[in-house]
Design a protein around this motif. Structure first.
Motif, short mmCIF file in Angstrom:
data_model
loop_
_atom_site.label_atom_id
_atom_site.label_comp_id
_atom_site.label_asym_id
_atom_site.label_seq_id
_atom_site.Cartn_x
_atom_site.Cartn_y
_atom_site.Cartn_z
N TYR A 29 58.92 50.36 21.12
CA TYR A 29 58.13 49.58 22.06
C TYR A 29 56.65 49.75 21.79
CZ TYR A 29 58.71 54.16 24.35
OH TYR A 29 58.80 55.51 24.61
N TYR A 60 52.95 49.69 23.67
CA TYR A 60 52.19 49.72 24.92
C TYR A 60 51.08 48.65 24.90
CZ TYR A 60 54.38 54.07 26.48
OH TYR A 60 55.28 55.00 26.91
N TYR A 103 55.62 53.30 19.94
CA TYR A 103 56.46 54.48 20.07
C TYR A 103 57.92 54.13 19.81
CZ TYR A 103 52.85 57.46 22.20
OH TYR A 103 51.74 58.23 22.42
N PHE A 143 61.85 55.86 20.63
CA PHE A 143 62.40 56.82 21.58
C PHE A 143 63.92 56.77 21.54
CE2 PHE A 143 63.18 58.36 25.96
CZ PHE A 143 62.30 59.41 26.01
N TYR A 172 61.73 61.59 19.76
CA TYR A 172 60.83 60.45 19.61
C TYR A 172 59.96 60.56 18.37
CZ TYR A 172 57.11 63.29 21.78
OH TYR A 172 56.19 64.27 22.07
N TRP A 181 59.25 64.68 31.52
CA TRP A 181 59.28 66.01 30.90
C TRP A 181 57.87 66.55 30.74
CZ3 TRP A 181 59.69 61.51 28.12
CH2 TRP A 181 58.89 61.36 26.98
N GLU A 205 55.70 69.04 27.90
CA GLU A 205 55.79 69.42 26.49
C GLU A 205 55.14 70.79 26.22
OE1 GLU A 205 54.47 66.27 23.89
OE2 GLU A 205 56.35 65.31 24.49
N THR A 255 51.25 68.48 27.62
CA THR A 255 51.28 67.05 27.95
C THR A 255 52.49 66.78 28.84
OG1 THR A 255 50.29 66.50 25.82
CG2 THR A 255 51.42 64.72 26.98
N VAL A 261 54.84 63.66 30.73
CA VAL A 261 55.17 62.26 30.48
C VAL A 261 56.16 61.78 31.55
CG1 VAL A 261 56.00 60.59 28.77
CG2 VAL A 261 54.98 62.75 27.99
N LEU A 307 58.35 58.13 32.15
CA LEU A 307 58.67 56.80 31.61
C LEU A 307 59.69 56.13 32.52
CD1 LEU A 307 59.24 57.75 27.84
CD2 LEU A 307 57.09 57.07 28.95
N ILE A 319 51.27 58.95 30.52
CA ILE A 319 51.12 60.17 29.72
C ILE A 319 49.91 60.92 30.28
CG2 ILE A 319 51.02 61.14 27.41
CD1 ILE A 319 51.58 58.31 26.30
C1 LIG Z 1 54.02 62.29 24.50
C2 LIG Z 1 55.22 61.75 24.26
C3 LIG Z 1 55.60 60.41 24.62
C4 LIG Z 1 56.81 59.94 24.18
C5 LIG Z 1 57.17 58.63 24.49
C6 LIG Z 1 56.31 57.85 25.23
O1 LIG Z 1 56.66 56.57 25.51
C7 LIG Z 1 55.13 58.32 25.68
C8 LIG Z 1 54.76 59.63 25.38
#
Ligand SMILES: C=Cc1ccc(O)cc1
Length: 169
Positions: free
Chosen positions: A16, A18, A24, A26, A36, A67, A69, A73, A75, A77, A90
């Motif tokens: 996809y 943005y 990205y 996934f 990812y 999640w 990281e 970071t 995230v 979705l 994010i």
């Molecule tokens: C930071 C990772 C991350 C993974 C997939 C996404 O759509 C956005 C951020």
């Protein structure tokens, strides 16, 4: 085929883009794990396997994946596969915005570097990126398919997947 329930969402593989242009890829590997690859954007080139995540159905055809990281970071979705859309937020620590190159690698081989960097550099203020994305590829690859995300991203990869030149079954 319409995706209604969580068991249909698990195993999904998406590419996809943005609204800000970041592309990205996934893979919803199983009920609590995602893989990812990041094809373009601030951290284009980064890829990650076996990230633990919370994955739930919000309502028919709408799924939330969240999640945190090793970089710090966070995230969130929201996938709407039947609309070929998702919304992502994010929450980057300040240090990832200032030193994205530290995170652009196969993270699994560099977990200690991520943990050292998040202590060494600043977290706040966070750089928050809320964006809708258009899904340009979607396929259920089955659960725990280790072939889906198994190499670093390269320039033609996303298009090779979309055209079927590259597949994972
Ligand atoms: C930071 C990772 C991350 C993974 C997939 C996404 O759509 C956005 C951020």
């Amino acid at each position: 085929m319409q995706v209604k329930d969580l068991d249909q969402f698990l195993g999904s593989h998406f590419i996809y883009t943005y609204a800000n242009g970041w592309e990205y890829e996934f893979y919803v590997k199983n009920e609590n794990t995602v893989d990812y690859r990041i094809h373009s954007g601030m951290v284009g080139g980064r890829w990650v396997r076996d990230q633990k995540a919370d994955i739930v159905k919000l309502t028919d055809g709408v799924f939330k994946v969240t999640w945190t990281e090793p970089t710090g970071t966070d995230v969130a979705l929201d996938f709407m596969p039947n609309e070929k859309r998702l919304h992502g937020v994010i929450f980057f620590p300040k240090w990832v915005h200032e030193h994205p190159e530290i995170t652009v690698r196969y993270q699994n081989d560099f977990i200690p570097l991520m943990e050292e960097s998040r202590e060494k550099y600043e977290t706040y203020p966070k750089y928050v990126v809320p964006e809708f994305a258009d899904i340009t590829f979607m396929k259920n690859e089955g659960i725990n398919n280790e072939k889906v995300i198994s190499e670093a991203p390269y320039p033609s990869l996303a298009e090779d997947i979309r055209t079927g030149k590259k597949s994972f079954s």
